[in-house]
Design an enzyme around this catalytic site. Structure first.
Site, PDB file in Angstrom:
ATOM      1  N   ALA A 251       0.850  -1.190   0.000  1.00  0.00           N
ATOM      2  CA  ALA A 251       0.000   0.000   0.000  1.00  0.00           C
ATOM      3  C   ALA A 251       0.881   1.233   0.000  1.00  0.00           C
ATOM      4  O   ALA A 251       1.949   1.251   0.612  1.00  0.00           O
ATOM      5  CB  ALA A 251      -0.907   0.027   1.215  1.00  0.00           C
ATOM      6  N   ASP A 252       0.405   2.244  -0.699  1.00  0.00           N
ATOM      7  CA  ASP A 252       1.068   3.542  -0.649  1.00  0.00           C
ATOM      8  C   ASP A 252       0.338   4.478   0.293  1.00  0.00           C
ATOM      9  O   ASP A 252       0.957   5.334   0.933  1.00  0.00           O
ATOM     10  CB  ASP A 252       1.167   4.130  -2.064  1.00  0.00           C
ATOM     11  CG  ASP A 252       2.177   3.349  -2.875  1.00  0.00           C
ATOM     12  OD1 ASP A 252       1.810   2.315  -3.447  1.00  0.00           O
ATOM     13  OD2 ASP A 252       3.357   3.758  -2.883  1.00  0.00           O
ATOM     14  N   ARG A 253      -0.974   4.323   0.351  1.00  0.00           N
ATOM     15  CA  ARG A 253      -1.756   5.092   1.297  1.00  0.00           C
ATOM     16  C   ARG A 253      -3.077   4.373   1.546  1.00  0.00           C
ATOM     17  O   ARG A 253      -3.810   4.119   0.583  1.00  0.00           O
ATOM     18  CB  ARG A 253      -2.032   6.514   0.776  1.00  0.00           C
ATOM     19  CG  ARG A 253      -2.622   7.453   1.792  1.00  0.00           C
ATOM     20  CD  ARG A 253      -2.907   8.833   1.209  1.00  0.00           C
ATOM     21  NE  ARG A 253      -1.699   9.512   0.754  1.00  0.00           N
ATOM     22  CZ  ARG A 253      -1.207  10.618   1.307  1.00  0.00           C
ATOM     23  NH1 ARG A 253      -1.809  11.147   2.372  1.00  0.00           N
ATOM     24  NH2 ARG A 253      -0.111  11.192   0.846  1.00  0.00           N
ATOM     25  N   ALA A 261      -4.730   2.968  -1.804  1.00  0.00           N
ATOM     26  CA  ALA A 261      -4.000   3.332  -3.028  1.00  0.00           C
ATOM     27  C   ALA A 261      -2.751   2.471  -3.097  1.00  0.00           C
ATOM     28  O   ALA A 261      -1.996   2.388  -2.125  1.00  0.00           O
ATOM     29  CB  ALA A 261      -3.613   4.803  -3.011  1.00  0.00           C
TER      30      ALA A 261
END
Ligand SMILES: CSC[C@H]1O[C@H](OP(=O)(O)O)[C@H](O)[C@@H]1O
Length: 366
Positions: A251-253, A261
């Protein structure tokens, strides 16, 4: 020897930082020095180093190196604090989607802002350097916990095969080349493998930057983990014809409601996984969870140069003049996610179909 994206040498006088040039992998293993925040900004922007946790750690350590090699941070404690804030704000602009860098910057600002009587600029800098260095070791420990918790959850909740083993699919790169070591989603695969619970790991190519074929495949071969590379377009056929127990991604966010995201192509994997009854697992440290962003529609998605799509290195692979759409990430809605695995444990949806991520931060200053 384990692969390392980040080589940092702490020293009382002048620490050094080098990063593995991931644009050159898998052909060459070349480390490049990082002396300043500008060096780090450029390396993050060009994806010489990439991966949400690695980006945050390289930025934090680059400022530690810069502070230790120059006295440009001013004569007073207040001047040093101001300098640290300005440099962290500059670094945060390098890539917008992953929240880890902003999270690290926020924590490091709290560290330098903890005022003490009559302290010097050097004391503020020393506090910063120690806090930045601690992030390096903490990340590896967090990933080992993510690996253990994630493997336990999959073995307890996915369709486990004979002898208690599973085949899984992962996307992009979330291993030692995206973190300080061990990895998040790839950390779960490492934990399944070391517990003799993995029959096979499938990794997607992950166009257009090819984190999967160039980086994840490189890590899986290096660790002698049984693995097969597929193109992104093969994933639905694989889940239809092979016994994939879980799709595991990074995950990036992660937004406060659990929308996530991650690398472009994740969303379609989640849709296919839901259709085929395959568990969909997000692996991320709590530093990737952004409780200030309510849902996925509020996450800024980075768009990158069309050249990443029309070229493979210097070779043109698309018709000249064609327009290109190149979002680097997409958002997977929480409804398609079965579990979010963090270093503090696994969160699943409640009876109402919601993730309650706030409990991960009880008693934590954010
Ligand atoms: C543990 S890395 C998390 C995340 O970062 C990667 O993006 P990028 O390669 O563009 O930095 C990918 O989305 C990974 O899942």
């Amino acid at each position: 020897m384990s692969l390392q994206a980040i080589l940092y040498t702490p020293s009382t006088t002048r620490p050094t930082l080098q990063i593995l040039d991931q644009l050159k992998l898998p052909h060459e293993s070349v480390y490049v020095p990082i002396h300043t925040c500008e060096d780090a900004y450029d390396a993050i922007k060009r994806m010489v180093v990439r991966g949400a946790p690695a980006i945050a750690i390289v930025a934090a350590l680059a400022l530690a190196v810069e502070l230790s090699s120059a006295s440009s941070y001013g004569e007073t404690a207040e001047a040093a604090r101001k300098y640290v804030h300005e440099r962290l704000d500059y670094l945060m602009q390098s890539r917008p989607t992953a929240v880890n860098l902003a999270d690290a910057a926020g924590k490091l600002k709290v560290v330098v802002d903890a005022e003490a009587e009559d302290e010097s600029a050097e004391m503020v800098v020393g506090r910063y350097v120690r806090a930045a260095e601690k992030m390096l070791g903490d990340d590896v420990k967090d990933n080992e916990n993510i690996g253990r918790f994630g493997a336990e959850w999959i073995l307890g909740n996915a369709k486990v095969g004979e002898e208690g083993r599973v085949a899984v699919l992962t996307h992009c790169n979330t291993g030692s080349l995206a973190t300080a070591g061990y990895g998040t989603a790839l950390g779960i695969i490492r934990s399944l493998h070391s517990g003799s619970n993995l029959t096979h790991a499938y990794c997607t190519e992950t166009r257009p930057y090819n984190q999967g074929s160039r980086l994840t495949a490189y890590e899986l071969v290096h660790d002698k983990i049984p693995a097969t590379l597929i193109t992104d377009s093969m994933a639905s056929s694989l889940m239809n014809l092979k016994s994939v127990a879980a799709v595991i991604v990074g995950a990036d966010r992660v937004a406060a409601n659990g929308d996530t995201a991650n690398k472009i192509g994740t969303y379609q994997l989640a849709i296919v996984a839901k259709y085929h009854g395959v568990k969909f697992v997000v692996a991320a440290p709590t530093a990737s969870i952004d409780m200030k962003t309510a849902s996925g529609k509020d996450i800024v998605i980075e768009h990158r140069s069309g050249k990443e799509v029309t070229h493979v290195e210097t070779v043109v692979t698309a018709a000249r003049g064609i327009n290109v759409y190149n979002p680097s990430f997409d958002v997977t809605p929480k409804d398609l996610i079965d579990a979010i695995v963090t270093e503090k444990g696994v969160v699943v949806k409640n009876a109402g179909g919601d993730f309650d991520l706030s409990r991960l931060f009880w008693g934590v200053q954010r």
